[in-house]
Motif scaffolding. Structure first.
Motif, PDB file in Angstrom:
ATOM      1  N   LYS A 194     135.917 -25.166   4.136  1.00  0.00           N
ATOM      2  CA  LYS A 194     135.347 -25.535   5.433  1.00  0.00           C
ATOM      3  C   LYS A 194     133.889 -25.106   5.571  1.00  0.00           C
ATOM      4  CE  LYS A 194     139.720 -25.558   7.944  1.00  0.00           C
ATOM      5  NZ  LYS A 194     140.531 -24.953   8.997  1.00  0.00           N
ATOM      6  N   MET A 195     133.460 -24.189   4.718  1.00  0.00           N
ATOM      7  CA  MET A 195     132.092 -23.672   4.825  1.00  0.00           C
ATOM      8  C   MET A 195     131.104 -24.398   3.922  1.00  0.00           C
ATOM      9  SD  MET A 195     132.870 -19.542   4.815  1.00  0.00           S
ATOM     10  CE  MET A 195     133.549 -19.550   3.148  1.00  0.00           C
ATOM     11  N   ALA A 196     131.600 -25.231   3.016  1.00  0.00           N
ATOM     12  CA  ALA A 196     130.707 -25.824   2.002  1.00  0.00           C
ATOM     13  C   ALA A 196     129.957 -27.022   2.566  1.00  0.00           C
ATOM     14  CB  ALA A 196     131.516 -26.254   0.776  1.00  0.00           C
ATOM     15  N   MET A 197     128.636 -26.961   2.486  1.00  0.00           N
ATOM     16  CA  MET A 197     127.801 -28.055   2.978  1.00  0.00           C
ATOM     17  C   MET A 197     127.257 -28.822   1.787  1.00  0.00           C
ATOM     18  SD  MET A 197     127.969 -27.915   6.261  1.00  0.00           S
ATOM     19  CE  MET A 197     126.597 -28.981   6.706  1.00  0.00           C
ATOM     20  N   GLU A 198     127.984 -29.830   1.357  1.00  0.00           N
ATOM     21  CA  GLU A 198     127.569 -30.598   0.179  1.00  0.00           C
ATOM     22  C   GLU A 198     128.203 -31.981   0.182  1.00  0.00           C
ATOM     23  OE1 GLU A 198     129.792 -31.588  -2.388  1.00  0.00           O
ATOM     24  OE2 GLU A 198     131.531 -30.551  -1.582  1.00  0.00           O
ATOM     25  N   THR A 199     127.601 -32.883  -0.553  1.00  0.00           N
ATOM     26  CA  THR A 199     128.203 -34.170  -0.876  1.00  0.00           C
ATOM     27  C   THR A 199     128.001 -34.417  -2.368  1.00  0.00           C
ATOM     28  OG1 THR A 199     127.732 -35.102   1.303  1.00  0.00           O
ATOM     29  CG2 THR A 199     128.167 -36.667  -0.459  1.00  0.00           C
ATOM     30  N   TYR A 224     122.998 -38.887   3.615  1.00  0.00           N
ATOM     31  CA  TYR A 224     123.466 -37.899   2.635  1.00  0.00           C
ATOM     32  C   TYR A 224     124.667 -38.437   1.847  1.00  0.00           C
ATOM     33  CZ  TYR A 224     120.783 -34.229   5.134  1.00  0.00           C
ATOM     34  OH  TYR A 224     119.804 -33.459   5.699  1.00  0.00           O
ATOM     35  N   ALA A 225     125.582 -39.072   2.551  1.00  0.00           N
ATOM     36  CA  ALA A 225     126.826 -39.508   1.908  1.00  0.00           C
ATOM     37  C   ALA A 225     126.574 -40.581   0.862  1.00  0.00           C
ATOM     38  CB  ALA A 225     127.808 -40.023   2.959  1.00  0.00           C
ATOM     39  N   THR A 226     125.562 -41.421   1.113  1.00  0.00           N
ATOM     40  CA  THR A 226     125.342 -42.551   0.201  1.00  0.00           C
ATOM     41  C   THR A 226     124.162 -42.335  -0.751  1.00  0.00           C
ATOM     42  OG1 THR A 226     123.933 -43.678   1.824  1.00  0.00           O
ATOM     43  CG2 THR A 226     126.294 -44.197   1.856  1.00  0.00           C
ATOM     44  N   ALA A 227     123.466 -41.227  -0.626  1.00  0.00           N
ATOM     45  CA  ALA A 227     122.339 -40.984  -1.532  1.00  0.00           C
ATOM     46  C   ALA A 227     122.854 -40.925  -2.967  1.00  0.00           C
ATOM     47  CB  ALA A 227     121.636 -39.679  -1.168  1.00  0.00           C
ATOM     48  N   ASP A 228     122.088 -41.506  -3.873  1.00  0.00           N
ATOM     49  CA  ASP A 228     122.570 -41.675  -5.248  1.00  0.00           C
ATOM     50  C   ASP A 228     122.878 -40.372  -5.958  1.00  0.00           C
ATOM     51  OD1 ASP A 228     119.873 -40.968  -5.381  1.00  0.00           O
ATOM     52  OD2 ASP A 228     119.218 -42.866  -6.266  1.00  0.00           O
ATOM     53  N   ARG A 229     122.106 -39.313  -5.663  1.00  0.00           N
ATOM     54  CA  ARG A 229     122.265 -38.077  -6.434  1.00  0.00           C
ATOM     55  C   ARG A 229     123.057 -37.002  -5.700  1.00  0.00           C
ATOM     56  NH1 ARG A 229     116.048 -35.577  -6.464  1.00  0.00           N
ATOM     57  NH2 ARG A 229     115.875 -35.193  -4.254  1.00  0.00           N
ATOM     58  N   GLY A 230     123.726 -37.341  -4.619  1.00  0.00           N
ATOM     59  CA  GLY A 230     124.372 -36.346  -3.771  1.00  0.00           C
ATOM     60  C   GLY A 230     123.495 -36.109  -2.560  1.00  0.00           C
ATOM     61  N   ALA A 231     123.907 -35.169  -1.700  1.00  0.00           N
ATOM     62  CA  ALA A 231     123.250 -34.991  -0.398  1.00  0.00           C
ATOM     63  C   ALA A 231     121.743 -34.788  -0.543  1.00  0.00           C
ATOM     64  CB  ALA A 231     123.877 -33.815   0.334  1.00  0.00           C
ATOM     65  N   CYS A 232     120.986 -35.816  -0.177  1.00  0.00           N
ATOM     66  CA  CYS A 232     119.532 -35.803  -0.351  1.00  0.00           C
ATOM     67  C   CYS A 232     118.879 -36.489   0.844  1.00  0.00           C
ATOM     68  CB  CYS A 232     119.175 -36.519  -1.650  1.00  0.00           C
ATOM     69  SG  CYS A 232     117.413 -36.814  -1.826  1.00  0.00           S
ATOM     70  N   HIS A 233     117.757 -35.911   1.295  1.00  0.00           N
ATOM     71  CA  HIS A 233     117.030 -36.474   2.438  1.00  0.00           C
ATOM     72  C   HIS A 233     115.892 -37.381   1.997  1.00  0.00           C
ATOM     73  CE1 HIS A 233     114.766 -33.050   1.039  1.00  0.00           C
ATOM     74  NE2 HIS A 233     113.736 -33.392   1.771  1.00  0.00           N
ATOM     75  N   LEU A 234     115.706 -37.514   0.666  1.00  0.00           N
ATOM     76  CA  LEU A 234     114.572 -38.290   0.163  1.00  0.00           C
ATOM     77  C   LEU A 234     114.969 -39.682  -0.303  1.00  0.00           C
ATOM     78  CD1 LEU A 234     112.826 -35.392  -1.757  1.00  0.00           C
ATOM     79  CD2 LEU A 234     111.995 -36.502   0.320  1.00  0.00           C
ATOM     80  N   ARG A 235     116.176 -40.080   0.011  1.00  0.00           N
ATOM     81  CA  ARG A 235     116.599 -41.442  -0.276  1.00  0.00           C
ATOM     82  C   ARG A 235     116.478 -42.267   1.002  1.00  0.00           C
ATOM     83  NH1 ARG A 235     115.155 -39.543  -3.829  1.00  0.00           N
ATOM     84  NH2 ARG A 235     116.165 -38.814  -5.712  1.00  0.00           N
ATOM     85  N   ALA A 236     116.890 -41.638   2.110  1.00  0.00           N
ATOM     86  CA  ALA A 236     116.659 -42.238   3.429  1.00  0.00           C
ATOM     87  C   ALA A 236     116.516 -41.075   4.402  1.00  0.00           C
ATOM     88  CB  ALA A 236     117.818 -43.137   3.827  1.00  0.00           C
ATOM     89  N   TRP A 237     115.630 -41.261   5.371  1.00  0.00           N
ATOM     90  CA  TRP A 237     115.321 -40.180   6.316  1.00  0.00           C
ATOM     91  C   TRP A 237     115.380 -40.765   7.729  1.00  0.00           C
ATOM     92  CZ3 TRP A 237     110.399 -37.906   8.538  1.00  0.00           C
ATOM     93  CH2 TRP A 237     110.506 -36.529   8.786  1.00  0.00           C
ATOM     94  N   ARG A 295     134.103 -44.756  -3.021  1.00  0.00           N
ATOM     95  CA  ARG A 295     134.110 -44.355  -1.618  1.00  0.00           C
ATOM     96  C   ARG A 295     134.523 -42.904  -1.397  1.00  0.00           C
ATOM     97  NH1 ARG A 295     135.063 -47.931   3.082  1.00  0.00           N
ATOM     98  NH2 ARG A 295     135.203 -46.541   4.880  1.00  0.00           N
ATOM     99  N   LYS A 296     135.506 -42.465  -2.163  1.00  0.00           N
ATOM    100  CA  LYS A 296     136.012 -41.098  -1.968  1.00  0.00           C
ATOM    101  C   LYS A 296     134.922 -40.046  -2.160  1.00  0.00           C
ATOM    102  CE  LYS A 296     137.514 -40.218  -6.723  1.00  0.00           C
ATOM    103  NZ  LYS A 296     136.437 -41.043  -7.287  1.00  0.00           N
ATOM    104  N   ASP A 297     133.891 -40.406  -2.880  1.00  0.00           N
ATOM    105  CA  ASP A 297     132.799 -39.457  -3.135  1.00  0.00           C
ATOM    106  C   ASP A 297     131.669 -39.554  -2.115  1.00  0.00           C
ATOM    107  OD1 ASP A 297     133.762 -38.383  -5.810  1.00  0.00           O
ATOM    108  OD2 ASP A 297     133.781 -40.539  -6.166  1.00  0.00           O
ATOM    109  N   ASP A 298     131.734 -40.554  -1.245  1.00  0.00           N
ATOM    110  CA  ASP A 298     130.698 -40.731  -0.220  1.00  0.00           C
ATOM    111  C   ASP A 298     131.181 -40.082   1.076  1.00  0.00           C
ATOM    112  OD1 ASP A 298     129.390 -42.184  -2.148  1.00  0.00           O
ATOM    113  OD2 ASP A 298     129.894 -44.136  -1.308  1.00  0.00           O
TER     114      ASP A 298
END
Lengths: 618, 618
Positions: B421-426, B446-459, B546-549
């Motif tokens: 419950k504490m982990a902040m990741e995708t 974050y969910a759909t960014a290609d490399r995992g939770a990233c703010h530089l794919r869409a902001w 989908r399960k990974d997004d």
């Protein structure tokens, strides 16, 4: 008291240096029996999806079963379960000998090891106690020296040791975990997982006169056991095992044209006369048995000459002779013994190693690599010295050995171009010693085996080239493979060895006498099916699907060149048809994902959810 | 002559010790532009499916683009591309400074590095020559000492160095590749890939007066460039960058309640006054620019006191201040500077490190771990010394640091129970510094960014909390995220920096002047879409769907506790709706797999095949 089991699983966290005992739950026993089944349940629950197999949080687990160490034939075995660093799938690898029995006698149905020790360590289990001890001084030691040193160090000549060699320490993905010197949890790289945990060995002292488990009906068990030993073990079904053991298969395979030769370029070997069971007998000093096993399939051999010195070996088995003999073009049986002896000491899987060695030889012959890439080594088929040297280059990750240490798939990718046509693997696990171009069912068996190309999940060749079924047609093969896979899932959960010719009735009888439960053979069949479906769910969760259930280029597009199968290949459309039928009979969809209805019947509905942090706990 | 490009890609195989030059093909340029686009194409073609990211056959690649080193604003950048050891996805991480420009000036659009060196090595590119040199003496060196030593060793004060620190050598999955001392290809663990290749650094000498590439229309380019510099760079759009740079965002984020605080338990920080841009100005010695960049967003800072000694830093940026400041409860700005300085030297990603540090602090507060597990460390929020010490424990993989070195996902799995419950990741990549509970579009980004939770794919927060869109409703968010992702894919292919406020028209103009091609903005948009679809195909091939997004438990089930977003959470059903819409607009099926029709339009049909050895070459 949970009859048939010690009732306790030991969890050791090497990062914290802590140990705790988990009570075995009855619901787990009922649904999964033991061994592989326990492993399937625990790996699904404990491994975080997509965990790096070599990271500290990948659990490394060992399990025994309800008949382990009971004196039943073929019952001296344990299973290691982890996420494979070789294939990325669920992995179970079992091994005979004594160590697994000692684990159960010491009072544990299983070990779960997580984390990573701060320095090279070993675990010592004795007198109800568990210690994590320094093993820094054993760094780089081979399996034999490690085993000897630890037996000496703990001061118990009867202690049993499971250890890794240099290959495991170096995270070589062909690395196994070797117990009792020559018994190897070999396939899928469990030795690399152990190495990644900085764990050199697990040593167990136990008093075999005082096993810490009880059977529900010892008298009934023993009576039934006597009957099986008399009727089955001492009867015709096990005669091959009692006399020659697996080396007898060399001749069978060559006769039907499936003996891998020169990296599966051929299915017959010109020098088969020099590597068959008759030749082995010349070097055999005696037959031998695992703990309390009445079959005694093993061959102890000895060679002594100027070139190799004196070598005393427990082996070689069929797979070793084929993969490190005919497949690498090696016809000198003494050299095969020497290679087997070296590879056990380095701590590797002779199947995958023989496969990638032959692949590298073919790559050398075709000019993909040359002497300069190999520290001057001329890597030709049949050259014993080159084969020995390459084994060391791989174990120590020297030069091109560093790439081969990753496996066939990675090696051909590194070579680039058309090199992929030479790789004999599925899901990254190298093919073992039966060419599917002489038994088409094997193509399906390899493609659908849970851990990658494996002959111990289903062995349809027994019914095809070695039996009465047509080995060149697809009819009935999907059904056969499924039946064999489910039965074997139960065998590896009990944990029986492959060499007991057991059906559901026999297995169920042993199970009931041991546990006091009242299972029917059909219940046991359901257990097998449940285990295989849960493992498929695990693999699906890790991203596996139909695209990963493939056959190598060579099997699909290159016709067998010699022998009785000349001109035959497993055409992609034939393979697809078998695979479609397999999925359909399994109750899986076209992508190989178990359907809800099937999972409901198996009590696995709750495991079928999408695995993400929103919908499912991990 | 291929205008805008050097026309050559350098392939270095560290196992063979060989180098060769690959001609850049015009078809690749047209379809993929450069940088990230090239990386997408090469990774798809070169990486064997399911390759272990840390194995020798995973290619480590660096690419520049058609405007790199041209004097266009925000053009001093390169992209590293590889399969991420952190997330297992496609990975591109870009970095500014000088090194990438030197690579292109030296005559290469890219480097492809495969294999693994037999001992720690560095690559030296100079005068049209390439050497693989011994770096054994640099083992364990920090980035700063490594950089200094290599500049000295090659005898060129103007040589540019990209290096890994101890974290990369130790295969820490938070490890970046640091160029020019403080510019980091940070996210997704590229430093671990470089470490796995035994490659300590890549050093480039180049004569900037004689760049080995030409522009198609240098005059037109320069005239257009002047206009952009005058109108955009020196105008209002870039004012924030010219004055304060990213630290200005600290205040913006806190105002709208998305500033990660105490491992995302809060979105506002009580001590924000102590870490905002105004505070930074106190320590700022000057602003600075990357090679020929007219924006000059960077802040050079300096502290000197008894506790920290003298530190001169290029930074900190917003992400570092937020993830290693408010998120870890640290309000001492000097300590943030000291931490940033330490982390760059160890060679790690401040985002992921700040995230797992805060996670470990929360785990400590909640009793999941204690002092004994941490070599006596009392790991409390706001304790600068503990935060510094933990960074070292992670870089050197000591104790629990060894688990944290794998990331948030693996750490909570190791803790077990409700720790997830504490982990902040995708997808295994840790969340950066915008809490989606104040801008729901970020959850999708974050969910759909290609490399995992990233703010530089869409902001999308730019349009939501920082703009006019409702940050709490899902309407229009999927479309927005897609548009931003496609535009950014083109920006990272050119390779522009994030801080140029560029639209397709501006990008296309630059591209045409540089290359002599006659692209329309709509062509460029198609390039962006093509790149994102090819990357999705790569990720699908690796088993992502989908399960990974997903979004983390905390975002989905814990309402924001304080600030303007109090009471808001991203309900799973809201998230699912956005994701459905996203897939639909993308032309992907319900599992997130690109549909054939879409791929046909993008010219990617041949990449869509099932990836197995029978149907597709690998």
């Amino acid at each position: 008291m949970m009859y048939g089991y010690a009732g306790r699983i030991l969890h050791i966290d090497l990062t914290k240096g802590s140990t705790k005992v988990i009570r075995l739950r009855r619901s787990v026993v009922k649904a999964y029996v033991g061994g592989k089944g326990f492993g399937a349940r625990f790996l699904y629950d404990l491994a975080v999806p997509r965990v790096d197999p070599l990271s500290p949080s990948n659990p490394l687990m060992f399990f025994t079963g309800p008949i382990t160490a009971t004196g039943a034939p073929a019952s001296a075995r344990d299973v290691v379960v982890t996420k494979s660093p070789k294939s990325g799938t669920f992995l179970d690898s079992n091994s005979g000998g004594f160590w697994g029995c000692w684990l159960k006698i010491a009072g544990y149905d299983g070990l779960i090891i997580t984390g990573r020790a701060g320095r090279l360590s070993y675990i010592y289990i004795h007198d109800g106690d568990v210690e994590i001890r320094d093993a820094s001084s054993l760094k780089g030691y081979g399996v034999y020296a490690t085993t000897e040193a630890l037996i000496e160090e703990v001061g118990d000549k009867d202690a049993k040791v499971a250890a890794i060699g240099p290959a495991g320490e170096n995270l070589v993905k062909l690395a196994g975990i070797v117990n009792d010197l020559h018994h190897v949890h070999a396939r899928g790289g469990p030795g690399a997982v152990m190495g990644s945990k900085n764990l050199k060995a697990i040593v167990i002292s136990a008093d075999k006169r005082k096993p810490r488990f009880e059977l529900a009906d010892p008298e009934g068990f023993n009576e039934y056991n006597k009957k099986i030993i008399k009727e089955v073990v001492m009867g015709p079904p096990e005669e091959w095992a009692r006399t020659d053991g697996t080396p007898i298969i060399v001749r069978w395979s060559n006769d039907v044209g499936v003996l891998p030769t020169h990296n599966f370029q051929y299915g017959v070997f010109d020098h088969v006369d020099e590597i068959d069971a008759e030749v082995l007998r010349r070097y055999r000093t005696s037959k031998a048995a695992c703990y309390r096993c009445s079959i005694a399939c093993r061959n102890l051999t000895r060679i002594k000459d100027d070139k190799w010195g004196e070598i005393v070996l427990d082996g070689p088995e069929y797979e070793t002779i084929a993969m490190g003999g005919s497949n690498t073009g090696l016809s000198d049986f003494k050299a095969i013994i020497a290679w087997n002896n070296l590879v056990d000491d380095l701590g590797m899987d002779t199947i995958s190693l023989g496969n990638v060695t032959a692949l590298a030889m073919e790559a050398y012959e075709r000019g993909y690599i040359n002497k300069d890439d190999l520290d001057g080594l001329e890597l030709r088929f049949g050259d014993a010295d080159a084969q020995m040297e390459l084994a060391k280059m791989i174990a120590y990750r020297r030069g091109v050995g560093d790439i081969l240490a990753e496996g066939a798939r990675e090696f051909v990718a590194w070579l680039g171009g058309d090199a992929y046509k030479m790789a004999m693997e599925t899901k990254g696990l190298e093919y073992p010693a039966y060419d599917p171009r002489g038994s088409i069912g094997m193509a399906l068996a390899y493609a659908t085996a849970d851990r990658g190309a494996c002959h111990l999940r289903a062995w349809p060749i027994a019914a095809e080239a070695f039996g009465d079924m047509d080995p060149f047609t697809t009819e009935g093969k999907a059904k056969l493979v499924i039946e064999m896979q489910d039965l074997n899932a139960v065998k590896w959960s009990m944990v029986f060895c492959d060499f007991l010719d057991a059906d559901y009735e026999m297995i169920t009888n042993y199970f009931n006498y041991a546990t006091g439960l009242d299972y029917k053979p059909s219940d046991m069949q359901l257990v097998g099916e449940r285990i295989n479906n849960l493992i498929r769910l695990f693999n699906v969760r890790e991203g596996f699907s139909r695209k990963d259930d493939y056959i190598p280029y060579r099997v699909a597009y290159e016709e067998a060149k010699k022998g009785p199968n000349k001109g035959f290949r497993v055409k992609p459309e034939m393979f697809s048809r078998m695979l479609d039928e397999y999925y359909q009979l399994r109750g899986w969809d076209r992508e190989g994902v178990p359907r809800k209805g099937k999972l409901r019947k198996l009590g696995l509905s709750k495991d079928a959810g999408k695995v993400n942090i929103v919908s499912v706990k991990y």
